[in-house]
Write a protein that holds these residues in place. Structure first.
Motif, PDB file in Angstrom:
ATOM      1  N   ASN A   6      24.795  13.232  25.145  1.00  0.00           N
ATOM      2  CA  ASN A   6      25.741  13.629  26.175  1.00  0.00           C
ATOM      3  C   ASN A   6      27.058  12.898  25.929  1.00  0.00           C
ATOM      4  N   GLU A   7      27.936  13.552  25.183  1.00  0.00           N
ATOM      5  CA  GLU A   7      29.201  12.930  24.802  1.00  0.00           C
ATOM      6  C   GLU A   7      30.028  12.531  26.018  1.00  0.00           C
ATOM      7  N   GLU A   8      30.069  13.379  27.012  1.00  0.00           N
ATOM      8  CA  GLU A   8      30.856  13.074  28.216  1.00  0.00           C
ATOM      9  C   GLU A   8      30.344  11.804  28.894  1.00  0.00           C
ATOM     10  N   ALA A   9      29.031  11.653  28.971  1.00  0.00           N
ATOM     11  CA  ALA A   9      28.454  10.449  29.580  1.00  0.00           C
ATOM     12  C   ALA A   9      28.797   9.206  28.759  1.00  0.00           C
ATOM     13  N   ILE A  10      28.786   9.327  27.437  1.00  0.00           N
ATOM     14  CA  ILE A  10      29.124   8.193  26.574  1.00  0.00           C
ATOM     15  C   ILE A  10      30.584   7.790  26.783  1.00  0.00           C
ATOM     16  N   LEU A  11      31.465   8.778  26.741  1.00  0.00           N
ATOM     17  CA  LEU A  11      32.899   8.497  26.832  1.00  0.00           C
ATOM     18  C   LEU A  11      33.326   8.029  28.218  1.00  0.00           C
ATOM     19  N   ASN A  12      32.564   8.390  29.259  1.00  0.00           N
ATOM     20  CA  ASN A  12      32.933   8.025  30.625  1.00  0.00           C
ATOM     21  C   ASN A  12      32.018   6.959  31.231  1.00  0.00           C
ATOM     22  N   ASP A  37      37.809   8.565  18.511  1.00  0.00           N
ATOM     23  CA  ASP A  37      37.085   9.048  17.328  1.00  0.00           C
ATOM     24  C   ASP A  37      35.874   9.890  17.713  1.00  0.00           C
ATOM     25  N   LEU A  38      35.304   9.609  18.881  1.00  0.00           N
ATOM     26  CA  LEU A  38      34.066  10.278  19.284  1.00  0.00           C
ATOM     27  C   LEU A  38      34.293  11.632  19.949  1.00  0.00           C
ATOM     28  N   ILE A  39      35.501  11.897  20.397  1.00  0.00           N
ATOM     29  CA  ILE A  39      35.748  13.140  21.133  1.00  0.00           C
ATOM     30  C   ILE A  39      35.436  14.337  20.237  1.00  0.00           C
ATOM     31  N   GLY A  40      34.444  15.089  20.652  1.00  0.00           N
ATOM     32  CA  GLY A  40      33.993  16.250  19.894  1.00  0.00           C
ATOM     33  C   GLY A  40      33.039  15.932  18.759  1.00  0.00           C
ATOM     34  N   PHE A  41      32.772  14.618  18.525  1.00  0.00           N
ATOM     35  CA  PHE A  41      31.964  14.236  17.371  1.00  0.00           C
ATOM     36  C   PHE A  41      30.901  13.179  17.675  1.00  0.00           C
ATOM     37  N   ALA A  42      30.630  12.862  18.918  1.00  0.00           N
ATOM     38  CA  ALA A  42      29.690  11.783  19.245  1.00  0.00           C
ATOM     39  C   ALA A  42      28.321  12.024  18.619  1.00  0.00           C
ATOM     40  N   ALA A  43      27.759  13.203  18.797  1.00  0.00           N
ATOM     41  CA  ALA A  43      26.438  13.499  18.221  1.00  0.00           C
ATOM     42  C   ALA A  43      26.484  13.433  16.697  1.00  0.00           C
ATOM     43  N   ASP A  44      27.601  13.871  16.111  1.00  0.00           N
ATOM     44  CA  ASP A  44      27.735  13.830  14.654  1.00  0.00           C
ATOM     45  C   ASP A  44      27.697  12.387  14.142  1.00  0.00           C
ATOM     46  N   PHE A  56      18.499  11.225   2.032  1.00  0.00           N
ATOM     47  CA  PHE A  56      19.119  12.320   2.766  1.00  0.00           C
ATOM     48  C   PHE A  56      20.593  12.345   2.391  1.00  0.00           C
ATOM     49  N   LYS A  57      21.158  13.517   2.341  1.00  0.00           N
ATOM     50  CA  LYS A  57      22.560  13.614   1.944  1.00  0.00           C
ATOM     51  C   LYS A  57      23.469  12.969   2.987  1.00  0.00           C
ATOM     52  N   ALA A  58      24.633  12.566   2.536  1.00  0.00           N
ATOM     53  CA  ALA A  58      25.639  12.036   3.448  1.00  0.00           C
ATOM     54  C   ALA A  58      25.982  13.124   4.459  1.00  0.00           C
ATOM     55  N   TYR A  59      26.381  12.709   5.652  1.00  0.00           N
ATOM     56  CA  TYR A  59      26.642  13.659   6.731  1.00  0.00           C
ATOM     57  C   TYR A  59      28.144  13.804   6.935  1.00  0.00           C
ATOM     58  N   LYS A  60      28.614  15.028   6.944  1.00  0.00           N
ATOM     59  CA  LYS A  60      30.047  15.296   7.059  1.00  0.00           C
ATOM     60  C   LYS A  60      30.463  15.373   8.527  1.00  0.00           C
ATOM     61  N   VAL A  61      31.487  14.579   8.862  1.00  0.00           N
ATOM     62  CA  VAL A  61      32.072  14.585  10.197  1.00  0.00           C
ATOM     63  C   VAL A  61      33.578  14.705  10.040  1.00  0.00           C
ATOM     64  N   ASN A  62      34.128  15.744  10.628  1.00  0.00           N
ATOM     65  CA  ASN A  62      35.576  15.931  10.643  1.00  0.00           C
ATOM     66  C   ASN A  62      36.183  15.844   9.238  1.00  0.00           C
TER      67      ASN A  62
END
Length: 148
Positions: A6-12, A37-44, A56-62
Motif C-alpha cells: 500500500n504505497e499511500e500508507a507507506i508515504l503517509n 523516489d517511491l511515488i508510483g514505485f514503492a512495490a517495485d 534472479f534477474k535484476a529488476y527494472k524500476v523507472n
C-alpha cells in the motif's frame, strides 16, 4: 507484491520509509530509495530490494535495473545509519544464525533451515514462504516497539 504493498500508507505513515537497493552496475554501491523516489514505485523497490542476482534477474524500476541492497553485504546497517541518516533498520537475513545486538536494528533471521537457496520445488517454496512469514510475525510481536 504489487497487490499487497500500500504505497499511500507507506508515504503517509509519518515515518520516512526507504528501501536499500544496489544498481546492477560494476560499482555495486547500495542506495536508499525513499520519499519522492517511491511515488508510483514503492512495490517495485520492494521487489528490487530482494532481487537475488544472478539467480534472479535484476529488476527494472523507472528505466534503471536494481538488485538486492545487501548484495555485497548481508546487511548495510552502517551504510544506512551513516550515509542515509536512518535511525531504524529492518534486515531480513536468510544466512545468519544469530541476531544482531544492535537495538536500532530489526533483524529477522530464519528460525529453521530453509534448504538450498536454489531449491525451487513448490513444496520448498511454500515452506519457506510460510516460515518466513511466521519468523517475521514472531519477531515483530516479541521485539518491535517502533510500530506500536
Amino acid at each position: 507484491i504489487k497487490e499487497k504493498v500500500n504505497e499511500e500508507a507507506i508515504l503517509n505513515s509519518g515515518i520516512d520509509v526507504g528501501f536499500c537497493v544496489t544498481p546492477s552496475t560494476a560499482l555495486l554501491k547500495p542506495q536508499v530509495k525513499r520519499g519522492e523516489d517511491l511515488i508510483g514505485f514503492a512495490a517495485d523497490y520492494v521487489i528490487a530490494s530482494s532481487s537475488c542476482w544472478p539467480v534472479f534477474k535484476a529488476y527494472k524500476v523507472n528505466g534503471k535495473t536494481w538488485i538486492d541492497g545487501g548484495y555485497k553485504s548481508s546487511h548495510n546497517a552502517n551504510f544506512l545509519y551513516e550515509q542515509s541518516g536512518c535511525d531504524k533498520v529492518v534486515v531480513v537475513d536468510l544466512q545468519s544464525k544469530t541476531r544482531s545486538t544492535d537495538t536500532n536494528m530489526v533483524h529477522i533471521i530464519a528460525s529453521t533451515d530453509l534448504g538450498s537457496f536454489l531449491d525451487f520445488t513448490p513444496d520448498q517454496i511454500q515452506f519457506n514462504y510460510q516460515q518466513g512469514y511466521k519468523d517475521a510475525q514472531n519477531y515483530f510481536e516479541k521485539y518491535v516497539t517502533i510500530i506500536k
